[in-house]
Structure formats: C-alpha cells, structure tokens
Design a protein around this motif. Structure first.
Motif, PDB file in Angstrom:
ATOM      1  N   TRP A 182       6.720  -4.956  -2.701  1.00  0.00           N
ATOM      2  CA  TRP A 182       6.214  -3.746  -2.050  1.00  0.00           C
ATOM      3  C   TRP A 182       5.538  -2.868  -3.097  1.00  0.00           C
ATOM      4  O   TRP A 182       6.122  -2.597  -4.150  1.00  0.00           O
ATOM      5  CB  TRP A 182       7.354  -2.949  -1.430  1.00  0.00           C
ATOM      6  N   VAL A 197       4.337   0.835  -3.342  1.00  0.00           N
ATOM      7  CA  VAL A 197       4.316   2.168  -2.733  1.00  0.00           C
ATOM      8  C   VAL A 197       3.477   3.042  -3.651  1.00  0.00           C
ATOM      9  O   VAL A 197       3.929   3.465  -4.720  1.00  0.00           O
ATOM     10  CB  VAL A 197       5.739   2.729  -2.577  1.00  0.00           C
ATOM     11  N   LYS A 233       3.508  -6.101   0.705  1.00  0.00           N
ATOM     12  CA  LYS A 233       3.368  -4.898   1.514  1.00  0.00           C
ATOM     13  C   LYS A 233       2.787  -3.768   0.661  1.00  0.00           C
ATOM     14  O   LYS A 233       3.287  -3.493  -0.440  1.00  0.00           O
ATOM     15  CB  LYS A 233       4.726  -4.448   2.056  1.00  0.00           C
ATOM     16  N   VAL A 236       2.214   0.254   0.822  1.00  0.00           N
ATOM     17  CA  VAL A 236       2.506   1.515   1.495  1.00  0.00           C
ATOM     18  C   VAL A 236       1.741   2.601   0.756  1.00  0.00           C
ATOM     19  O   VAL A 236       2.069   2.953  -0.380  1.00  0.00           O
ATOM     20  CB  VAL A 236       4.013   1.827   1.501  1.00  0.00           C
ATOM     21  N   VAL A 252       0.631   6.386   0.293  1.00  0.00           N
ATOM     22  CA  VAL A 252       1.262   7.659   0.620  1.00  0.00           C
ATOM     23  C   VAL A 252       0.302   8.811   0.361  1.00  0.00           C
ATOM     24  O   VAL A 252      -0.285   8.907  -0.725  1.00  0.00           O
ATOM     25  CB  VAL A 252       2.545   7.862  -0.210  1.00  0.00           C
ATOM     26  N   SER A 256      -0.441  -3.589   5.210  1.00  0.00           N
ATOM     27  CA  SER A 256      -0.662  -2.294   4.575  1.00  0.00           C
ATOM     28  C   SER A 256      -0.520  -1.197   5.612  1.00  0.00           C
ATOM     29  O   SER A 256      -0.865  -1.381   6.785  1.00  0.00           O
ATOM     30  CB  SER A 256      -2.052  -2.232   3.920  1.00  0.00           C
ATOM     31  N   ALA A 308       7.698   7.586   3.589  1.00  0.00           N
ATOM     32  CA  ALA A 308       7.795   6.309   2.876  1.00  0.00           C
ATOM     33  C   ALA A 308       9.257   5.882   2.744  1.00  0.00           C
ATOM     34  O   ALA A 308       9.594   4.707   2.931  1.00  0.00           O
ATOM     35  CB  ALA A 308       7.145   6.430   1.501  1.00  0.00           C
ATOM     36  N   LEU A 313      10.900   2.426   4.234  1.00  0.00           N
ATOM     37  CA  LEU A 313      11.516   1.446   3.353  1.00  0.00           C
ATOM     38  C   LEU A 313      12.986   1.229   3.691  1.00  0.00           C
ATOM     39  O   LEU A 313      13.485   0.095   3.663  1.00  0.00           O
ATOM     40  CB  LEU A 313      11.354   1.892   1.898  1.00  0.00           C
ATOM     41  N   VAL A 364      10.370  -3.296  -5.188  1.00  0.00           N
ATOM     42  CA  VAL A 364       9.577  -2.141  -4.756  1.00  0.00           C
ATOM     43  C   VAL A 364       9.036  -1.409  -5.969  1.00  0.00           C
ATOM     44  O   VAL A 364       9.796  -0.911  -6.811  1.00  0.00           O
ATOM     45  CB  VAL A 364      10.423  -1.165  -3.913  1.00  0.00           C
ATOM     46  N   VAL A 414       6.968   1.888  -7.239  1.00  0.00           N
ATOM     47  CA  VAL A 414       6.579   3.234  -6.813  1.00  0.00           C
ATOM     48  C   VAL A 414       5.740   3.848  -7.917  1.00  0.00           C
ATOM     49  O   VAL A 414       6.198   3.973  -9.062  1.00  0.00           O
ATOM     50  CB  VAL A 414       7.820   4.112  -6.536  1.00  0.00           C
ATOM     51  N   VAL A 462      10.623   9.008  -3.896  1.00  0.00           N
ATOM     52  CA  VAL A 462      10.854   7.795  -3.113  1.00  0.00           C
ATOM     53  C   VAL A 462      11.832   6.886  -3.844  1.00  0.00           C
ATOM     54  O   VAL A 462      12.834   6.422  -3.271  1.00  0.00           O
ATOM     55  CB  VAL A 462       9.526   7.048  -2.855  1.00  0.00           C
TER      56      VAL A 462
END
Length: 474
Positions: A367, A369, A398, A400, A402, A424, A433, A437, A447, A449, A460
């Motif tokens: 992921w 983010v 994925k 994400v 923000v 996406s 977010a 998650l 993940v 960030v 996050v």
C-alpha cells in the motif's frame, strides 16, 4: 558546551549585561531555546517566535536553573541583551567551534541529508567522540544549537545544512566553517522557491566554495553520479573526493543487491581496500547515502574494515524516515512521512516495491499512502502525475492518495498508467485514510506513508500503530 563566563559571552556576542550580580558566573549547561529543556547552568536563548515569545518564559527558565538569558530586551532576570538573538547565537557557536578546533563536517543536498547525516554520525562515533545535528535542525537556529553541544572531548562535529534560497548555506558556513563539505545531490525539492535545478545547484555549491584550500586541509566530498554535483569541483579550492557507483569514484560500490526484505548490500571500495556492507536500512537509495558516509569516514582516517562494520551496524536515528515497524498481526508500517520531494518519493516507492516481494510471498499486498509534495511550483502537476505512474509501474497493490488537487493528480497518473477500479483511491484527509486502512488491511500487508511535512500524514502511520501521541523534531 564548553564552560564560558557571562562576561565572556557578552564580549563574544556584543551584548550588554542586565541584572547580573556576578559576571564571573559560568554557563556549564546546554544552550536551549525551550524553557522546558533547561538544566542547571544553562543559557536560555529567548526567541520571539511566530506563536510564542521566549522572553515571556525568561523567569521560568532562570527558576528552573538557567544561569542567564540571551535576550533582545531586559527581562527582569540575569540576561545578556543583544541586538539580534539569532546572530548572537551564531557568533557564540563560531567562537566555541574555533576554540575547540574540532573537525567540522558539513553536508547538504536536495534529498537524503538527514539519513546520511545519521549514517556519518554513527560511523564516526565508532572512531571518536562525535556531535551531530539532531533530526533536521539544520537552519540558522538549529545549527548553532548543535555546534554548542560540542565539548573539549568532541573530535568530529557533523552539521546538516538546509537552504531555502541563494545565500543561506553561505551564511551557515560562516557560523561554523567546515573543513569537510559533502554535497549529496541536486534534485527538485523546493524548486518552486528556487526557480530551477541550476539555482538549487548554485545554492548547494556555496558549501564547497566555503571550504579551505587543499593546502589548508579542505576536502569536498562530491557525488560522482550527479553531474551537477560533480561539476562543483570547479567551484572549490579544496581537494575533491568522489563517491558513487561511477567507475572513477574514489569511494564506490559494486555488486549492489537487494535482500528479500528490501535492505541493500554491496561491496565497498576505498583507496585503501574493500569490504562487504549489508545495511539495516530499507531501500536502494541508501547505497548512495552509505557511500557518502564512507567517503567522509575515509578522509578522516578510518580503515575500510572499520567503515564497513560501522555501516552494517547503523540504524535509523531520526524519526519518521523509512521507519519500519511490524505490528503483532503481521502488518508492516513504513513511516516515511517526515518530508517528501519527487526524488525521495520515488526512492520510497522503490523501497516499498522491494519489500513487496516478501509481502506477496506471505499473501500480503503493498500500500502506498501518499500525500502532496509541497513547494514544487509549476512542476507540481507533472511531478505528482509521475509519482502516480511510478506506483503502477512498480506494481504497488494499492495507492491511497490523500488530500486535495495533488491527490487527484497522483490518481490521474496512476489511472493513465493503467490503474483502474479499486487499485487507487482518493481520500479527503488523514482520518479518512486511517478509516480505510483499518477496514482493509490484512496480515502480510506493507504500508508506506509519505508526504511533505506540512501535511502531517505521519498521523496515519501513528494511528495504525496506536502511537498518536508521538512527535518528531521539526
């Protein structure tokens, strides 16, 4: 800090003593700008900041043990009153460094400054007592505060230097003149403020211009793989030492390979021999950072065996820079949210992709983010679009995105590169977010960030780790 009397400090700073009954009183504690950090014998520097005026806390600082206050006006307690507290602090730092004769290593670059500074600090600390910039306190206030931590035992002083425009690094080098200057790279961080990479190169090169000549011991450590940095050799009288993967680099890496968890290894070559390095840090971009640290250690007399051992044992000292934590449920959080620019964003995505091999083997997903990258000016749309495209090319599971329009540009890039459906998504803010998650993560997921510091996307990562109360140095 070395012990200095209030009379000496007044002389150094050009200040006027106020309410000081005994001028022979000595500062034996640290110099601080936060009254909560005062120790017995401290000097409290009172800054009139954007939100708080330090002069209002002068009495509290003295009550807590400060011997005196460095202030712009009388404050009713022992103080040295100066026309400009910032410049007085700088003058004090320069005087202390000159008295100590400590080897000053200064570094700058568009990306990787803090991570590299932390590597240099850990390598040199294995060799001799070393003081270094905490976190990213690399400006006109943070730099002298760091320099003032040096004592008679300090052999190496490692100072990170940031720049917001032409002349900033020149000013910083005037506070603590370096003997060794390291330039990592010239990228696009703050390009909206500078106006172009050539202007950024001009600003970063002020560091090597400030070095003493080769005859006087000056050494410029330059990235052989960055043409704009390599060209800075023409701007200095110092001896030039090149690092990188280029064949003519004095300190170079061969056989770079990535471990299954995303940690790089390589063979380190220096003029005195070679050694094997396996980093504990995540991402191939740390190879260049490690080579920079190795080059500095080499010119300071460390053997290749000492350097390789210290690099292999070095970890992350500063918060929220590729900080990897595995939760009890098997989800791995990579908190790289301290700051972001196009170069560091691409490096972080590649690190995530490298970690993804192990994740997929365990049924997990990757992921990304991502939030906005600030201060890119007219290049902002193209740079965010390019990052979205890269996430798809690296097969990140994925994305994400923000925030506002920059988030839509990230998703647009991903969509145009071939991402659609639920691969996406754009969410409005950090809490959205977190909510997404928490409902979607499963064991084995990794993940990342990352965003510019002003966005505060670290919330996050901290929420996912249930550490919402943590803070980091700005």
């Amino acid at each position: 800090m070395i012990a200095l009397s209030l009379a000496e400090i007044a002389d150094i700073t050009g200040g006027r003593p106020h309410d000081i009954p005994d001028h022979s009183v000595r500062i034996v504690g640290p110099v601080v700008i936060d009254s909560r950090q005062v120790e017995a014998g401290s000097l409290f520097a009172a800054f009139d900041g954007e939100h708080v005026d330090g002069h209002d806390y002068a009495g509290r600082a003295v009550a807590a043990g400060a011997a005196a206050v460095l202030a712009a006006r009388p404050v009713g307690v022992p103080a040295i009153v100066v026309p400009d507290v910032e410049r007085a602090l700088g003058a004090l730092a320069r005087a202390v460094v000159e008295r100590l004769g400590t080897d000053v290593v200064a570094l700058t670059g568009s990306a990787g400054k803090t991570s590299t500074k932390d590597l240099i600090a850990q390598v040199l600390q294995a060799h001799a007592p070393t003081v270094w910039t905490p976190g990213s306190l690399n400006n006109e206030i943070g730099l002298p505060l760091t320099a003032l931590k040096a004592t008679e035992e300090t052999r190496h002083l490692v100072l990170e230097m940031g720049a917001r425009g032409i002349g900033h690094i020149r000013y910083l080098t005037g506070l603590t003149p370096p003997r060794i200057g390291l330039v990592l790279n010239v990228g696009t961080a703050h390009i909206g403020e500078f106006g172009g990479r050539e202007q950024i190169a001009q600003a970063k090169g002020e560091l090597v211009e400030a070095l003493p000549s080769e005859a006087e011991g000056g050494i410029a450590v330059l990235n052989a793989d960055d043409p704009l940095v390599r060209a800075m050799s023409a701007r200095t009288k110092a001896r030039t030492v090149l690092f990188g993967e280029a064949g003519d680099a004095d300190v170079r890496a061969t056989g770079v390979r990535m471990g299954p968890g995303g940690q790089p290894a390589f063979t380190l070559h220096t003029p005195t021999g070679c050694g094997e390095v396996t980093l504990r840090l995540y991402g191939e971009h740390h190879v260049s950072n490690a080579l920079a640290a190795a080059a500095v250690a080499h010119v300071l007399g460390m053997s290749v065996e000492e350097i390789a051992t210290a690099l292999s044992g070095a970890g992350t000292l500063s918060r929220w820079r590729m900080e990897v934590t595995e939760r009890a449920d098997g989800v791995t959080i990579v908190n790289d949210a301290y700051n972001a620019n196009p170069e560091s964003m691409r490096a972080a995505l590649r690190a995530l992709a490298a970690m993804g091999g192990a994740a997929r083997a365990n049924g997990g997903r990757t992921w990304a983010v991502l939030g906005p990258m600030a201060e890119l000016g007219d290049a902002s749309l193209a740079e965010h679009d390019a990052v979205g495209r890269l996430a798809v090319r690296l097969n990140v599971s994925k994305l994400v995105a923000v925030g506002g329009r920059e988030a839509s540009w990230l998703q647009l890039g991903a969509y145009n590169e071939g991402s659609w459906g639920e691969e996406s998504v754009v969410v409005s803010d950090a809490q959205a977010a977190v909510d997404l998650l928490r409902s979607e993560l499963r064991p084995g997921d990794v993940v990342l960030v990352k965003a510019s510091r002003s966005i505060g996307l670290e919330r996050v990562a901290l929420a996912l780790l249930e550490r919402e109360g943590e803070v980091a140095d700005r």
